[in-house]
Enzyme design. Sequence first.
Site, PDB file in Angstrom:
ATOM      1  N   GLU A   1       0.827  -1.208   0.000  1.00 13.58           N
ATOM      2  CA  GLU A   1       0.000   0.000   0.000  1.00 13.58           C
ATOM      3  C   GLU A   1       0.863   1.260   0.000  1.00 13.58           C
ATOM      4  O   GLU A   1       1.764   1.400   0.826  1.00 13.58           O
ATOM      5  CB  GLU A   1      -0.906  -0.015   1.240  1.00 13.58           C
ATOM      6  CG  GLU A   1      -2.288   0.485   0.996  1.00 13.58           C
ATOM      7  CD  GLU A   1      -3.055  -0.401   0.017  1.00 13.58           C
ATOM      8  OE1 GLU A   1      -3.131  -0.016  -1.178  1.00 13.58           O
ATOM      9  OE2 GLU A   1      -3.563  -1.432   0.426  1.00 13.58           O
TER      10      GLU A   1
ATOM     11  N   SER B   1     -23.517   7.998 -18.340  1.00 10.06           N
ATOM     12  CA  SER B   1     -23.409   6.941 -17.343  1.00 10.06           C
ATOM     13  C   SER B   1     -24.795   6.542 -16.859  1.00 10.06           C
ATOM     14  O   SER B   1     -25.602   7.400 -16.499  1.00 10.06           O
ATOM     15  CB  SER B   1     -22.575   7.407 -16.146  1.00 10.06           C
ATOM     16  OG  SER B   1     -22.681   6.468 -15.088  1.00 10.06           O
TER      17      SER B   1
ATOM     18  N   ALA C   1     -15.012   3.246  -2.257  1.00 14.41           N
ATOM     19  CA  ALA C   1     -14.737   2.147  -1.332  1.00 14.41           C
ATOM     20  C   ALA C   1     -13.279   1.714  -1.352  1.00 14.41           C
ATOM     21  O   ALA C   1     -12.903   0.730  -0.727  1.00 14.41           O
ATOM     22  CB  ALA C   1     -15.637   0.958  -1.662  1.00 14.41           C
TER      23      ALA C   1
ATOM     24  N   SER D   1     -12.723   2.254  -8.499  1.00 16.40           N
ATOM     25  CA  SER D   1     -13.805   2.484  -9.460  1.00 16.40           C
ATOM     26  C   SER D   1     -13.357   3.445 -10.553  1.00 16.40           C
ATOM     27  O   SER D   1     -13.745   3.290 -11.724  1.00 16.40           O
ATOM     28  CB  SER D   1     -15.048   3.026  -8.750  1.00 16.40           C
ATOM     29  OG  SER D   1     -14.754   4.220  -8.052  1.00 16.40           O
ATOM     30  N   SER D   2     -12.517   4.408 -10.216  1.00 20.64           N
ATOM     31  CA  SER D   2     -12.064   5.376 -11.225  1.00 20.64           C
ATOM     32  C   SER D   2     -11.123   4.717 -12.226  1.00 20.64           C
ATOM     33  O   SER D   2     -11.215   4.956 -13.438  1.00 20.64           O
ATOM     34  CB  SER D   2     -11.380   6.578 -10.560  1.00 20.64           C
ATOM     35  OG  SER D   2     -10.263   6.180  -9.795  1.00 20.64           O
TER      36      SER D   2
ATOM     37  N   ASP E   1      -3.419   0.800  -9.662  1.00 16.33           N
ATOM     38  CA  ASP E   1      -4.837   0.535  -9.924  1.00 16.33           C
ATOM     39  C   ASP E   1      -5.093   0.274 -11.405  1.00 16.33           C
ATOM     40  O   ASP E   1      -5.796  -0.669 -11.783  1.00 16.33           O
ATOM     41  CB  ASP E   1      -5.684   1.722  -9.461  1.00 16.33           C
ATOM     42  CG  ASP E   1      -5.576   1.956  -7.965  1.00 16.33           C
ATOM     43  OD1 ASP E   1      -5.004   1.102  -7.263  1.00 16.33           O
ATOM     44  OD2 ASP E   1      -6.063   3.008  -7.500  1.00 16.33           O
TER      45      ASP E   1
END
Length: 385
Positions: A34, A68, A124, A128-129, A173
Site C-alpha cells: 500500500e 453513465s 470504497a 472504481s475510477s 490501480d
Amino acid sequence: MGAEQQVRADFVELYGAEPEGVWAAPGRVNLIGEHTDYNDGFVMPFALPHTATAAVSRRTDGRLRLHSADIEDGVAELRLDDLTPESDRAWTAYPAGVVWALREAGHPVTGADIHLTSTVPSGAGLSSSAALEVVVALALNDLFELDLPRWQLARLCQRAENVYVGAPTGIMDQTASACCEAGHALFVDTRDLSQKQIPFDLAAEGMRLLVVDTQVKHAHSDGEYGKRRAGCEKGAALLGVDALRDVPYAGLDAALERLGDEEGVRRLVRHIVTENQRVERVVTLLESGETRAIGPVLIEGHASLRDDFRISCPELDLVVDTALAGGALGARMTGGGFGGSAIVLVEAADVDTLTKAIEEAFAAAGFTAPRVFEAVPSAGARRLG
C-alpha cells in the site's frame, strides 16, 4: 438481460445506433503493498468480479459524448480540442482524461460515443475510477487500432488521473485493471512495470477473502493523499535516493537514524520500506503453497498503515480488530485510506460467523452498516462483444 445486452440496449436508446463493441474493466483489491506504487516499489493487487462496462462507437467529428447509467444526468458532449487538464470536476473527467492522454501522446482518436455503467463500489477504495479509465482506454485502443500493450494503456490512464483529473495516484490501480488474470494476484514492480502472475485460488484451499466496505467515502484528489506522497518524496531527497524503493530493508535503521528529528518523514519511510518487504514475503509464501501464513503479514501491514502512515480510521480498525478477535487468519485496510475497505482472510467455514460479528460491532458502535462481500480473483479488462 445480462450486463452486455443491457449496456448495448441503453446505447441504442441514447445514440440511435448499435455500438461498435462492448468492453469491461474490473475494480481491484490490493492484497499487500500500500502506497508503495508512487515510491517505485512493489504491489500485489488482484482484480474483482465487479466491473465498469462500456458500449462505444467511433466518431470522426472531434466530439466526445459521454453518458453513465449510474449518474442522474443527460449525455455530456465535449469537443476534443477543448479538453483541458483539471477543467472538469465531474465523473466525466475520468473518461475524458483518457481521450486527452491518448491524443496528447499522438494517437489518432477522432471522437467517440460512450455509454458506461459500473458495479465497482464508488469511494470504497476498490479503484472504481481506474476501472472507468481502463475500459475506455481498451475500447479506444481496439476501435482506433492503436495496438498499445496493456502496460502502456495503464500508464496513459495514470497520466489521465494525475494530470487531467489532478489526483496524484500511482500506477497500481490501472495496471491491475488492465493486466490481472483470473485465479491470480499480480506482483508488479512499479519501477519498470515488470509483472508476475502469482496463483491465488483461495477456494481450492478452503479459504475466502472478504472485502468489508465501511461505507466511509474517501477522495484521492483531496489533500491527505498528496501530503503523504510529498512526505515520501522528501524522505527520498533527504536520503539521497531516487525513490524510497532504493532504501534496503537491511539498511532501514541506519536510514531512519539519518533522518534525525524528521519524525513525520521517518514514519512514512518506515512504512514504505517495510511494506515492500512484506510484498516480497507474501510472494514467497504463495509460491511455496503456504497461503495461510500470509495472514500475519496482512496484520503487520495494517499496523504499519495505522501507526506509521496514519491513514486508517475507526471503522477500518474496528473491522480488523473484530475479525482477528473472531479467529480470522489475517486482516488489514486496503486502498488509499481515510475510509474505504478492509480485507479479511478467513477459513471458508467462518465466513458467516465473522460477517455477523463485524456487522454487530458496527451497529454497537453506531456506524453505518458495512457492505461485506467475497473477493474472487478475476479477469482483467476485456472485450465482451
